[in-house]
Design a protein around this motif. Structure first.
Motif, mmCIF file in Angstrom:
data_model
loop_
_atom_site.group_PDB
_atom_site.id
_atom_site.type_symbol
_atom_site.label_atom_id
_atom_site.label_comp_id
_atom_site.label_asym_id
_atom_site.label_seq_id
_atom_site.Cartn_x
_atom_site.Cartn_y
_atom_site.Cartn_z
ATOM 1 N N GLU A 1 0.848 -1.192 0.000
ATOM 2 C CA GLU A 1 0.000 0.000 0.000
ATOM 3 C C GLU A 1 0.883 1.241 0.000
ATOM 4 O O GLU A 1 1.770 1.391 0.841
ATOM 5 N N GLY B 1 -1.475 8.032 -0.230
ATOM 6 C CA GLY B 1 -2.833 8.392 -0.656
ATOM 7 C C GLY B 1 -3.066 9.879 -0.476
ATOM 8 O O GLY B 1 -2.286 10.579 0.153
ATOM 9 N N ARG C 1 -10.756 10.820 -3.570
ATOM 10 C CA ARG C 1 -9.684 10.006 -3.018
ATOM 11 C C ARG C 1 -8.772 9.506 -4.134
ATOM 12 O O ARG C 1 -9.240 9.083 -5.190
ATOM 13 N N ALA D 1 -5.285 6.914 -4.402
ATOM 14 C CA ALA D 1 -4.390 6.012 -3.671
ATOM 15 C C ALA D 1 -3.435 5.348 -4.647
ATOM 16 O O ALA D 1 -3.682 5.288 -5.857
#
Length: 208
Positions: A73, A76, A83, A85
């Protein structure tokens, strides 16, 4: 006269001898004061030296998944409900790994149930602003240790109070056709509201 003196002297000597036998001997000298020395202090034996406990071994690196790649991950961003990311795919295997085009994406909720979402290429129907999901698909070959990135974009927006808001906490990715699916548990959810739409970019080469 002479006999009398001799007798007297003899008697006197005899008396002296007898008398001397009756004189008690002189008392022995009294013993001096006893000197009592305290016992020497007992010195406790020092405990045996022990070596410092060994540091616990460092956690081993997670095993490389079956397909030879793993997901990470990335950073972001969010602004006014929009959003963006970043997800990275790292070649953790020993052979080159080729990518081209778009991956297949699936979202799961906290209970690992599929989230109903339409996955689109680019940001069409989500935003007209540049977000990083734009780009023309191209072939990307990753040597061991290299990574490719995938951008995601969505809106956290509730437009219908009668429709429950959707939230994805697990990302399942099939990097290329026929490849094993790779799973990533997210620290930050994909909070779609009830828009039901997620935009993705094609794979792009990037530094690890």
């Amino acid at each position: 006269m002479t006999r009398w003196l001799v007798g007297v002297v003899g008697a006197a000597v005899a008396v002296g001898v007898v008398t001397g036998c009756d004189v008690p001997p002189a008392p022995a000298a009294a013993p001096g004061p006893s000197v009592v020395r305290p016992p020497a202090p007992t010195v406790a034996a020092s405990p045996p030296a022990t070596s410092a406990p060994a540091s616990p071994p460092a956690d081993p690196a997670p095993a490389c998944p079956e397909g030879g790649v793993r997901l990470l991950e990335g950073a972001g961003d969010s602004a006014m409900g929009l959003r963006v990311a970043d997800v990275r795919l790292v070649n953790c295997g020993t052979q080159p790994y080729a990518l081209e085009g778009y991956p297949e994406i699936r979202l799961l909720d906290r209970k690992r149930a599929p989230v109903e979402v339409a996955v689109v290429h680019g940001a069409d129907g989500i935003t007209s602003a540049p977000t990083g999901v734009e780009g023309v698909p191209q072939k990307v070959e990753l040597r061991p240790g290299q990574a490719a990135s995938l951008a995601l974009v969505w809106r956290n927006l509730v437009t219908d109070s009668t429709v429950p808001a959707a939230e994805g906490w697990v990302l399942e990715v099939t990097p290329r056709a026929g490849a094993p699916r790779v799973e990533l548990e997210l620290r930050h959810s994909v909070d779609l509201g009830n828009t039901g739409r997620l935009g993705i970019s094609p794979w792009k080469a990037t530094a690890r």
